[in-house]
Design a protein around this motif. Structure first.
Motif, PDB file in Angstrom:
ATOM      1  N   ARG A   1       0.772  -1.462  -0.330  1.00 58.30           N
ATOM      2  CA  ARG A   1      -0.346  -0.131   0.229  1.00 58.30           C
ATOM      3  C   ARG A   1       0.732   1.620  -0.457  1.00 58.30           C
ATOM      4  O   ARG A   1       0.389   2.172  -0.859  1.00 58.30           O
ATOM      5  N   LYS A   2       1.856   0.986   0.870  1.00 57.08           N
ATOM      6  CA  LYS A   2       3.218   2.115   0.284  1.00 57.08           C
ATOM      7  C   LYS A   2       3.482   2.412  -0.438  1.00 57.08           C
ATOM      8  O   LYS A   2       3.538   3.975  -0.859  1.00 57.08           O
ATOM      9  N   ASP A   3       4.170   1.603  -1.366  1.00 57.82           N
ATOM     10  CA  ASP A   3       4.284   1.557  -2.481  1.00 57.82           C
ATOM     11  C   ASP A   3       3.888   1.785  -3.463  1.00 57.82           C
ATOM     12  O   ASP A   3       4.020   2.874  -4.015  1.00 57.82           O
ATOM     13  N   LEU A   4       2.517   1.360  -3.535  1.00 62.37           N
ATOM     14  CA  LEU A   4       1.070   2.140  -4.253  1.00 62.37           C
ATOM     15  C   LEU A   4       1.184   3.574  -4.222  1.00 62.37           C
ATOM     16  O   LEU A   4       1.039   4.322  -5.375  1.00 62.37           O
ATOM     17  N   LYS A   5       1.409   3.870  -3.294  1.00 65.07           N
ATOM     18  CA  LYS A   5       0.528   5.436  -2.706  1.00 65.07           C
ATOM     19  C   LYS A   5       1.990   6.255  -2.620  1.00 65.07           C
ATOM     20  O   LYS A   5       2.040   7.297  -4.045  1.00 65.07           O
ATOM     21  N   THR A   6       2.985   5.727  -2.923  1.00 67.28           N
ATOM     22  CA  THR A   6       3.894   6.632  -3.919  1.00 67.28           C
ATOM     23  C   THR A   6       4.678   6.227  -5.339  1.00 67.28           C
ATOM     24  O   THR A   6       4.957   7.338  -5.452  1.00 67.28           O
ATOM     25  N   ASP A   7       3.444   5.572  -6.028  1.00 69.81           N
ATOM     26  CA  ASP A   7       3.964   5.388  -7.183  1.00 69.81           C
ATOM     27  C   ASP A   7       2.998   6.401  -8.223  1.00 69.81           C
ATOM     28  O   ASP A   7       2.705   7.377  -8.729  1.00 69.81           O
ATOM     29  N   ARG A   8       1.422   6.232  -6.548  1.00 67.48           N
ATOM     30  CA  ARG A   8       0.955   7.108  -7.485  1.00 67.48           C
ATOM     31  C   ARG A   8       0.583   8.873  -7.711  1.00 67.48           C
ATOM     32  O   ARG A   8       0.830   9.595  -8.241  1.00 67.48           O
ATOM     33  N   ARG A   9       2.239   8.771  -6.008  1.00 67.35           N
ATOM     34  CA  ARG A   9       2.199  10.463  -6.395  1.00 67.35           C
ATOM     35  C   ARG A   9       3.524  10.868  -7.124  1.00 67.35           C
ATOM     36  O   ARG A   9       3.548  11.608  -8.314  1.00 67.35           O
ATOM     37  N   ASP A  10       4.366   9.562  -8.169  1.00 64.22           N
ATOM     38  CA  ASP A  10       5.836   9.676  -8.680  1.00 64.22           C
ATOM     39  C   ASP A  10       4.532  10.363 -10.143  1.00 64.22           C
ATOM     40  O   ASP A  10       5.023  10.410 -11.196  1.00 64.22           O
ATOM     41  N   LEU A  11       3.619   9.182 -10.190  1.00 64.91           N
ATOM     42  CA  LEU A  11       2.602   9.325 -11.236  1.00 64.91           C
ATOM     43  C   LEU A  11       1.729  10.702 -11.841  1.00 64.91           C
ATOM     44  O   LEU A  11       2.476  11.217 -12.974  1.00 64.91           O
TER      45      LEU A  11
ATOM     46  N   ARG B   1       2.782  13.345 -14.782  1.00 65.86           N
ATOM     47  CA  ARG B   1       1.839  14.061 -15.740  1.00 65.86           C
ATOM     48  C   ARG B   1       2.021  14.727 -15.357  1.00 65.86           C
ATOM     49  O   ARG B   1       2.217  16.105 -16.773  1.00 65.86           O
ATOM     50  N   LYS B   2       2.397  16.023 -14.360  1.00 66.55           N
ATOM     51  CA  LYS B   2       2.959  17.019 -14.455  1.00 66.55           C
ATOM     52  C   LYS B   2       3.918  18.441 -15.155  1.00 66.55           C
ATOM     53  O   LYS B   2       4.022  18.953 -15.594  1.00 66.55           O
ATOM     54  N   ASP B   3       4.851  17.070 -15.177  1.00 69.41           N
ATOM     55  CA  ASP B   3       6.197  16.816 -16.049  1.00 69.41           C
ATOM     56  C   ASP B   3       5.916  16.650 -17.367  1.00 69.41           C
ATOM     57  O   ASP B   3       6.923  17.583 -18.184  1.00 69.41           O
ATOM     58  N   ILE B   4       5.235  16.436 -17.625  1.00 62.53           N
ATOM     59  CA  ILE B   4       5.063  15.991 -19.136  1.00 62.53           C
ATOM     60  C   ILE B   4       3.957  16.999 -19.702  1.00 62.53           C
ATOM     61  O   ILE B   4       4.451  17.641 -20.970  1.00 62.53           O
ATOM     62  N   ARG B   5       2.967  17.786 -18.545  1.00 66.92           N
ATOM     63  CA  ARG B   5       2.648  18.467 -19.015  1.00 66.92           C
ATOM     64  C   ARG B   5       3.132  20.296 -19.377  1.00 66.92           C
ATOM     65  O   ARG B   5       3.191  20.839 -20.609  1.00 66.92           O
ATOM     66  N   SER B   6       4.303  20.385 -18.507  1.00 65.11           N
ATOM     67  CA  SER B   6       5.275  21.191 -18.677  1.00 65.11           C
ATOM     68  C   SER B   6       5.957  21.609 -19.972  1.00 65.11           C
ATOM     69  O   SER B   6       5.911  22.231 -20.188  1.00 65.11           O
ATOM     70  N   ASP B   7       6.258  20.205 -20.394  1.00 70.41           N
ATOM     71  CA  ASP B   7       7.662  20.210 -20.939  1.00 70.41           C
ATOM     72  C   ASP B   7       6.726  19.901 -22.473  1.00 70.41           C
ATOM     73  O   ASP B   7       7.609  20.498 -23.765  1.00 70.41           O
TER      74      ASP B   7
ATOM     75  N   ARG C   1       7.922  10.522 -19.964  1.00 75.92           N
ATOM     76  CA  ARG C   1       6.118   9.855 -20.265  1.00 75.92           C
ATOM     77  C   ARG C   1       7.131   8.101 -20.203  1.00 75.92           C
ATOM     78  O   ARG C   1       5.917   7.540 -19.855  1.00 75.92           O
ATOM     79  N   LYS C   2       8.357   7.881 -20.134  1.00 76.43           N
ATOM     80  CA  LYS C   2       8.649   6.663 -20.198  1.00 76.43           C
ATOM     81  C   LYS C   2       8.549   6.854 -18.148  1.00 76.43           C
ATOM     82  O   LYS C   2       7.503   5.256 -18.075  1.00 76.43           O
ATOM     83  N   ASP C   3       8.439   6.821 -17.796  1.00 80.57           N
ATOM     84  CA  ASP C   3       8.602   7.256 -15.811  1.00 80.57           C
ATOM     85  C   ASP C   3       7.245   7.185 -16.230  1.00 80.57           C
ATOM     86  O   ASP C   3       6.904   6.295 -14.993  1.00 80.57           O
ATOM     87  N   ALA C   4       6.512   7.651 -16.271  1.00 73.74           N
ATOM     88  CA  ALA C   4       5.018   7.162 -15.994  1.00 73.74           C
ATOM     89  C   ALA C   4       4.896   6.026 -16.549  1.00 73.74           C
ATOM     90  O   ALA C   4       3.717   5.721 -15.853  1.00 73.74           O
ATOM     91  N   ARG C   5       4.653   6.099 -17.907  1.00 78.13           N
ATOM     92  CA  ARG C   5       4.320   3.945 -17.880  1.00 78.13           C
ATOM     93  C   ARG C   5       5.168   3.521 -17.074  1.00 78.13           C
ATOM     94  O   ARG C   5       4.147   2.036 -16.520  1.00 78.13           O
ATOM     95  N   LYS C   6       6.556   3.463 -16.297  1.00 75.89           N
ATOM     96  CA  LYS C   6       7.099   2.383 -15.485  1.00 75.89           C
ATOM     97  C   LYS C   6       5.700   2.595 -13.878  1.00 75.89           C
ATOM     98  O   LYS C   6       6.188   1.473 -13.289  1.00 75.89           O
ATOM     99  N   ASP C   7       5.496   4.216 -13.345  1.00 72.06           N
ATOM    100  CA  ASP C   7       4.685   4.013 -12.770  1.00 72.06           C
ATOM    101  C   ASP C   7       3.639   3.373 -12.906  1.00 72.06           C
ATOM    102  O   ASP C   7       3.469   2.770 -11.489  1.00 72.06           O
ATOM    103  N   ARG C   8       2.751   3.544 -14.054  1.00 69.53           N
ATOM    104  CA  ARG C   8       1.759   2.388 -13.951  1.00 69.53           C
ATOM    105  C   ARG C   8       1.684   1.001 -13.503  1.00 69.53           C
ATOM    106  O   ARG C   8       0.571   0.426 -13.499  1.00 69.53           O
TER     107      ARG C   8
END
Length: 162
Positions: free
Chosen positions: A35-45, A49-55, A138-145
């Motif tokens: 559950r903790k891993d899931l929470k950190t992965d959600r944050r990272d995702l 997503r924010k970085d993708i929009r900014s870029d 985008r690669k990081d987002a795929r990994k987090d998902r």
């Protein structure tokens, strides 16, 4: 004989019982960790997503700047050609003062042209960098998902006892 077997049987039952308790307690910590891993992965995702929009915004701004610089280059080249024609006409007429003025305009337009070319190169460099950043995000987002999917699967398996 029965006494000895009975003690062995009792020890075996006790060991089995403690092993099952230990497995259940480890199972609970696994669920918490997942559950903790899931929470950190959600944050990272969300961060990705924010970085993708900014870029993407940066990339669009750089493309607009690049197009503007390309238009400026064309305009400066046309101005140089026009000023050269006027200078040559002035020289044919023998009007050296106007020819000097036109030469000054030519030199000014050449400076502008070089600045615009430098800006265009910088914009193209920024576009390449932004595309690279966008790809990495985008690669990081795929990994987090993917990590989130695995964590959810682990939680489900730990609950079911598989």
């Amino acid at each position: 004989m029965i006494r000895r077997n009975l003690t062995h049987l009792l020890v075996l039952v006790l060991l089995g019982f403690t092993a099952s308790l230990w497995a259940q307690s480890a199972n609970a910590t696994d669920v918490q960790a997942d559950r903790k891993d899931l929470k950190t992965d959600r944050r990272d995702l969300n961060k990705d997503r924010k970085d993708i929009r900014s870029d993407q915004r940066d990339l669009n701004k750089d493309r607009v700047d690049s197009n503007k610089d390309a238009r400026d280059i064309n305009k400066d080249q046309k101005d140089i050609a026009k000023d050269r024609r006027e200078r040559n006409q002035d020289l044919k007429k023998g009007d050296t003062a106007d020819a000097a003025k036109e030469q000054k305009d030519i030199n000014h337009d050449k400076r502008d042209l070089n600045r615009d070319k430098r800006d265009l190169r910088a914009d193209n460099r920024d576009i390449r960098k932004d595309k690279k950043d966008l790809h990495a995000d985008r690669k990081d987002a795929r990994k987090d998902r993917k990590d989130m999917r695995h964590d959810r699967r682990d939680i489900h398996r730990d609950r079911k006892g598989a």
